[in-house]
Write an enzyme that holds these catalytic residues in place. Structure first.
Site, PDB file in Angstrom:
ATOM      1  CE  LYS A  66      -8.076   5.040   4.193  1.00 37.90           C
ATOM      2  NZ  LYS A  66      -7.935   3.733   3.537  1.00 37.90           N
ATOM      3  CG  ASP A 103     -10.484   0.288   3.676  1.00 30.95           C
ATOM      4  OD1 ASP A 103     -11.282   0.750   2.836  1.00 30.95           O
ATOM      5  OD2 ASP A 103      -9.535   0.936   4.142  1.00 30.95           O
ATOM      6  N   GLY A 131       1.416  -2.573   3.710  1.00 30.13           N
ATOM      7  CA  GLY A 131       0.970  -1.224   4.078  1.00 30.13           C
ATOM      8  C   GLY A 131      -0.424  -1.248   4.675  1.00 30.13           C
ATOM      9  CB  ALA A 133      -4.287  -1.750   1.081  1.00 30.95           C
ATOM     10  CE1 TYR A 219      -9.728   3.518  -8.618  1.00 28.81           C
ATOM     11  CE2 TYR A 219      -9.106   2.397  -6.578  1.00 28.81           C
ATOM     12  CZ  TYR A 219      -9.405   3.561  -7.275  1.00 28.81           C
ATOM     13  OH  TYR A 219      -9.382   4.767  -6.620  1.00 28.81           O
TER      14      TYR A 219
HETATM   15  P1  ATR Z   1      -1.606   1.461   1.159  1.00 28.21           P
HETATM   16  O1  ATR Z   1      -2.281   2.200   2.279  1.00 28.21           O
HETATM   17  O2  ATR Z   1      -2.263   1.666  -0.178  1.00 28.21           O
HETATM   18  O3  ATR Z   1      -1.390   0.020   1.458  1.00 28.21           O
HETATM   19  P2  ATR Z   1       1.122   2.080   1.858  1.00 28.21           P
HETATM   20  O4  ATR Z   1       0.752   1.922   3.284  1.00 28.21           O
HETATM   21  O5  ATR Z   1       1.968   3.244   1.448  1.00 28.21           O
HETATM   22  O6  ATR Z   1      -0.174   2.175   0.957  1.00 28.21           O
HETATM   23  O7  ATR Z   1       1.807   0.709   1.353  1.00 28.21           O
HETATM   24  C1  ATR Z   1       2.331   0.555   0.088  1.00 28.21           C
HETATM   25  C2  ATR Z   1       2.825  -0.882  -0.102  1.00 28.21           C
HETATM   26  O8  ATR Z   1       3.296  -1.006  -1.458  1.00 28.21           O
HETATM   27  C3  ATR Z   1       3.992  -1.277   0.790  1.00 28.21           C
HETATM   28  O9  ATR Z   1       3.903  -2.653   1.064  1.00 28.21           O
HETATM   29  C4  ATR Z   1       5.190  -0.971  -0.106  1.00 28.21           C
HETATM   30  O10 ATR Z   1       6.359  -1.712   0.215  1.00 28.21           O
HETATM   31  P3  ATR Z   1       7.450  -1.163   1.296  1.00 28.21           P
HETATM   32  O11 ATR Z   1       6.922  -1.573   2.642  1.00 28.21           O
HETATM   33  O12 ATR Z   1       8.697  -1.846   0.913  1.00 28.21           O
HETATM   34  O13 ATR Z   1       7.508   0.331   1.109  1.00 28.21           O
HETATM   35  C5  ATR Z   1       4.662  -1.431  -1.442  1.00 28.21           C
HETATM   36  N1  ATR Z   1       5.367  -0.847  -2.582  1.00 28.21           N
HETATM   37  C6  ATR Z   1       5.304   0.431  -3.013  1.00 28.21           C
HETATM   38  N2  ATR Z   1       6.080   0.588  -4.111  1.00 28.21           N
HETATM   39  C7  ATR Z   1       6.660  -0.623  -4.371  1.00 28.21           C
HETATM   40  C8  ATR Z   1       7.563  -1.120  -5.359  1.00 28.21           C
HETATM   41  N3  ATR Z   1       8.049  -0.320  -6.306  1.00 28.21           N
HETATM   42  N4  ATR Z   1       7.922  -2.414  -5.307  1.00 28.21           N
HETATM   43  C9  ATR Z   1       7.444  -3.239  -4.347  1.00 28.21           C
HETATM   44  N5  ATR Z   1       6.572  -2.837  -3.386  1.00 28.21           N
HETATM   45  C10 ATR Z   1       6.188  -1.549  -3.393  1.00 28.21           C
END
Ligand code: ATR
Length: 272
Positions: A66, A103, A131, A133, A219
């Protein structure tokens, strides 16, 4: 001539996009195809060219391309530029590539349909996660006039970086989660917490306004532990499936010329 579109990603077999677009192709009796194509990161550039040469009208882009795809675009729409990610590519008649991001549209279209009385200008929002999203969600909320947005994230630096890009968002450390939701009118989970196989996202609903709208973009499962707890507390909730389905609509329209509806059969099929 058969209109062709696809989704590219690596891996790609998890993608729900073929189900969605093929449902609409058949529902609107359009002579078209939509398939999932596995494209490894090293092969991104040549794979795009192959699709253009084969006459594809466009394609969706999913993980991990992306952001990487941006540099291969001839034009990038301003919203995709601001979100920093392209999930839809439209191939022009002359073979030029336009990058879009649907999105934010999907998030807002679904929210407005699911909670028609929600007043975007009437309160503050808490976005959990920082992240990709979260970026689309924050962009969309600001466009709708939400001026107080707090971003809370496990890694504070990521929340800070995102808040700096979308002023006047505020970045909050993860351990403040229990006390930062108390005056929010909208709470959105954009992390993977609550997804099947992941730990739940736990909020104390005694400290959340009973009118606060709680939206989980996860989801699978449809009702996450967060949404179950919100519902038990009497809070209105929005599930994640709608955003997934609504983001597909403008892409379908761009390639196949019809703005499709999210019909109950589609929802049932994608959830099955
Ligand atoms: P997406 O594109 O789906 O948003 P991403 O860019 O990988 O995916 O972002 C994932 C998000 O979930 C991030 O905010 C991540 O937090 P970090 O910035 O600390 O990595 C969060 N996340 C993933 N696993 C987590 C967990 N176990 N506890 C809290 N936050 C989590």
């Amino acid at each position: 001539m058969t209109a062709k579109a696809a989704v590219i990603g690596w891996p790609i077999n998890h993608s729900k996009s073929p189900l969605i677009h093929n449902h609409w192709l058949s529902r609107y009796s359009i002579k078209g195809t939509y398939e999932a194509i596995a494209v490894a990161p090293v092969a991104l550039k040549e794979s795009i060219q192959r699709l253009v040469d084969a006459g594809y009208r466009g394609f969706n882009v999913t993980v991990p391309h992306k952001q990487a795809i941006l540099e291969h675009m001839d034009f990038v729409r301003p919203d995709a530029e601001r979100i920093g990610a392209v999930n839809t590519v439209v191939v022009g008649a002359d073979g030029t590539l336009e990058g879009r991001n649907t999105d934010a549209f999907g998030f807002i279209a679904n929210l407005k349909l699911s909670a028609p009385d929600f007043n975007f200008r009437g309160g503050s929002a808490v976005v959990i996660g920082a992240g990709g999203a979260a970026r689309a969600v924050i962009y969309a909320l600001q466009k709708e006039g939400v001026d107080t947005i707090r971003i809370i994230n496990r890694t504070l630096e990521n929340a800070r970086a995102l808040a700096a890009e979308f002023p006047p968002c505020e970045a909050i450390a993860w351990d403040h989660l229990p006390d930062m939701t108390k005056d929010a009118s909208l709470i959105i989970n954009t992390t993977t917490l609550g997804m099947t196989g992941q730990a739940p996202l736990e909020l104390d609903f005694a400290r959340v306004k009973p009118t606060a709208l709680v939206h989980d973009i996860v989801y699978a499962p449809l009702e996450t532990p967060l949404l179950r707890a919100a519902r038990a507390a009497g809070n209105p909730t929005v599930t994640g499936i709608g955003m997934l389905l609504h983001q597909a609509r403008p892409a379908f329209e761009a390639w196949f010329g019809v703005m499709p509806d999210v019909d109950p059969d589609l929802v049932k099929m994608v959830l099955a």
